[in-house]
Design an enzyme around this catalytic site. Structure first.
Site, PDB file in Angstrom:
ATOM      1  N   PHE A  56       0.853  -1.323   0.014  1.00  0.00           N
ATOM      2  CA  PHE A  56       0.023  -0.025  -0.005  1.00  0.00           C
ATOM      3  C   PHE A  56       0.914   1.207  -0.115  1.00  0.00           C
ATOM      4  O   PHE A  56       1.779   1.551   0.948  1.00  0.00           O
ATOM      5  CB  PHE A  56      -0.955   0.121   1.298  1.00  0.00           C
ATOM      6  CG  PHE A  56      -1.835  -1.112   1.342  1.00  0.00           C
ATOM      7  CD1 PHE A  56      -3.089  -1.154   0.591  1.00  0.00           C
ATOM      8  CD2 PHE A  56      -1.506  -2.264   2.036  1.00  0.00           C
ATOM      9  CE1 PHE A  56      -4.138  -2.349   0.658  1.00  0.00           C
ATOM     10  CE2 PHE A  56      -2.246  -3.544   1.959  1.00  0.00           C
ATOM     11  CZ  PHE A  56      -3.613  -3.537   1.553  1.00  0.00           C
ATOM     12  N   ILE A  98       2.471  -1.737   4.274  1.00  0.00           N
ATOM     13  CA  ILE A  98       2.270  -0.239   4.248  1.00  0.00           C
ATOM     14  C   ILE A  98       3.499   0.528   4.337  1.00  0.00           C
ATOM     15  O   ILE A  98       4.516   0.473   5.027  1.00  0.00           O
ATOM     16  CB  ILE A  98       1.381   0.323   5.525  1.00  0.00           C
ATOM     17  CG1 ILE A  98      -0.122  -0.260   5.397  1.00  0.00           C
ATOM     18  CG2 ILE A  98       1.371   1.690   5.765  1.00  0.00           C
ATOM     19  CD1 ILE A  98      -1.388   0.226   6.015  1.00  0.00           C
ATOM     20  N   CYS A  99       3.731   1.434   3.158  1.00  0.00           N
ATOM     21  CA  CYS A  99       5.062   2.310   2.951  1.00  0.00           C
ATOM     22  C   CYS A  99       5.008   3.130   4.277  1.00  0.00           C
ATOM     23  O   CYS A  99       4.164   4.044   4.469  1.00  0.00           O
ATOM     24  CB  CYS A  99       4.958   3.021   1.762  1.00  0.00           C
ATOM     25  SG  CYS A  99       5.925   4.078   1.634  1.00  0.00           S
ATOM     26  N   VAL A 100       6.348   3.246   4.831  1.00  0.00           N
ATOM     27  CA  VAL A 100       6.177   4.001   6.075  1.00  0.00           C
ATOM     28  C   VAL A 100       6.196   5.589   5.681  1.00  0.00           C
ATOM     29  O   VAL A 100       5.808   6.300   6.350  1.00  0.00           O
ATOM     30  CB  VAL A 100       7.588   3.489   6.690  1.00  0.00           C
ATOM     31  CG1 VAL A 100       8.842   3.878   5.965  1.00  0.00           C
ATOM     32  CG2 VAL A 100       7.749   4.380   8.099  1.00  0.00           C
ATOM     33  N   ALA A 114       2.921   6.628   5.130  1.00  0.00           N
ATOM     34  CA  ALA A 114       1.921   6.143   6.327  1.00  0.00           C
ATOM     35  C   ALA A 114       2.272   7.388   7.187  1.00  0.00           C
ATOM     36  O   ALA A 114       1.209   7.956   7.854  1.00  0.00           O
ATOM     37  CB  ALA A 114       2.253   5.014   6.915  1.00  0.00           C
TER      38      ALA A 114
END
Lengths: 130, 118
Positions: free
Chosen positions: A39, A77-79, A82
């Site tokens: 994501f 989830i891409c940090v 996010a």
């Protein structure tokens, strides 16, 4: 076939996150394997456990979270995406001294390297939301 | 090693697409993959020199284009018709790129393992 999926579209203002979920369900039903779902950009909002959907609308966050848990998928989830959007797990919340964490069950927060790794280990990478 | 091709199709400012694509290119290069970075449609504006985004309180993410060579990203293309449509020439651009036609774009896509459009 080994498939990875990238989702970039906003779950609240675009159809793509639902289309991606339907695609993943169809892929598993057809006997394919999902290596990872990544994501990125606005799609990281799917990882929030705090969204509230109107009663007569589908809660896409809950649907994704349930789907990931049911099939024990690797959901990343891409940090960078996010943090900008206020999606935090416990360690990021404490690192940045925020009052709460809100990452839903089933999701992990990690970097773009996980997407490259997915490209290397999948027969197909399918993107939704661009 | 796989060939990862990126189609950057959005203007540098106004949305985060350009930065999102650039970050993916750099990550792919760090993992030493073969990268094709293709600017087309409104994306060709990213290549133009002289952006001053401080005026709109935006970061000049396109300054990082200069670093692509250091990352080993050598296959950088601009779709020729996208430049022409916008009255742009190679002289307007901040980094050297190769021009490609639609037919060449098709063959780049065809020979790629993964194509990402942002």
């Amino acid at each position: 076939m080994i498939i990875s999926v990238m989702v970039t579209g906003s779950p609240v203002s675009q159809q793509s996150a639902q289309t991606a979920l339907s695609f993943c369900q169809a892929a598993l039903s057809a006997g394919h394997q999902i290596y990872r779902v990544f994501f990125y950009e606005d799609a990281v909002q799917l990882g929030s456990a705090l969204n509230v959907a109107p009663q007569d609308e589908r809660n896409l966050n809950a649907a994704w979270s349930e789907f990931i848990k049911q099939y024990q998928l690797d959901a990343v989830i891409c940090v960078a995406s996010a943090l900008k959007r206020g999606i935090l797990n416990d360690s990021e919340a404490s690192r940045y001294q925020k009052p709460a964490a809100n990452l839903a069950e089933g999701f992990d927060i990690s970097g773009l390297g996980q997407w490259v790794d997915a490209c290397l280990n999948s027969d197909r990478v399918v993107s939704f939301g661009a | 090693m796989k060939t990862l091709t990126f189609l950057s199709r959005h203007a540098p400012f106004g949305t985060s697409n350009a930065k999102a694509c650039l970050d993916m290119v750099l990550a792919s290069a760090v993992f030493e993959q073969q990268v094709n970075y293709i600017f087309m449609d409104e994306g060709v504006w990213q290549l133009v020199r002289g952006h001053e985004p401080a005026g709109i309180h935006a970061k000049n993410t396109m300054a990082a284009l200069q670093a692509l060579e250091l990352y080993g990203v050598e296959n950088i293309f601009a779709l020729e018709e996208s430049l022409t449509e916008r009255n742009l020439t190679l002289a307007h651009l901040q980094i050297p790129v190769r021009l490609c036609t639609r037919a060449e774009l098709s063959s780049l896509i065809k020979t790629s393992d993964v194509v990402t459009a942002l």
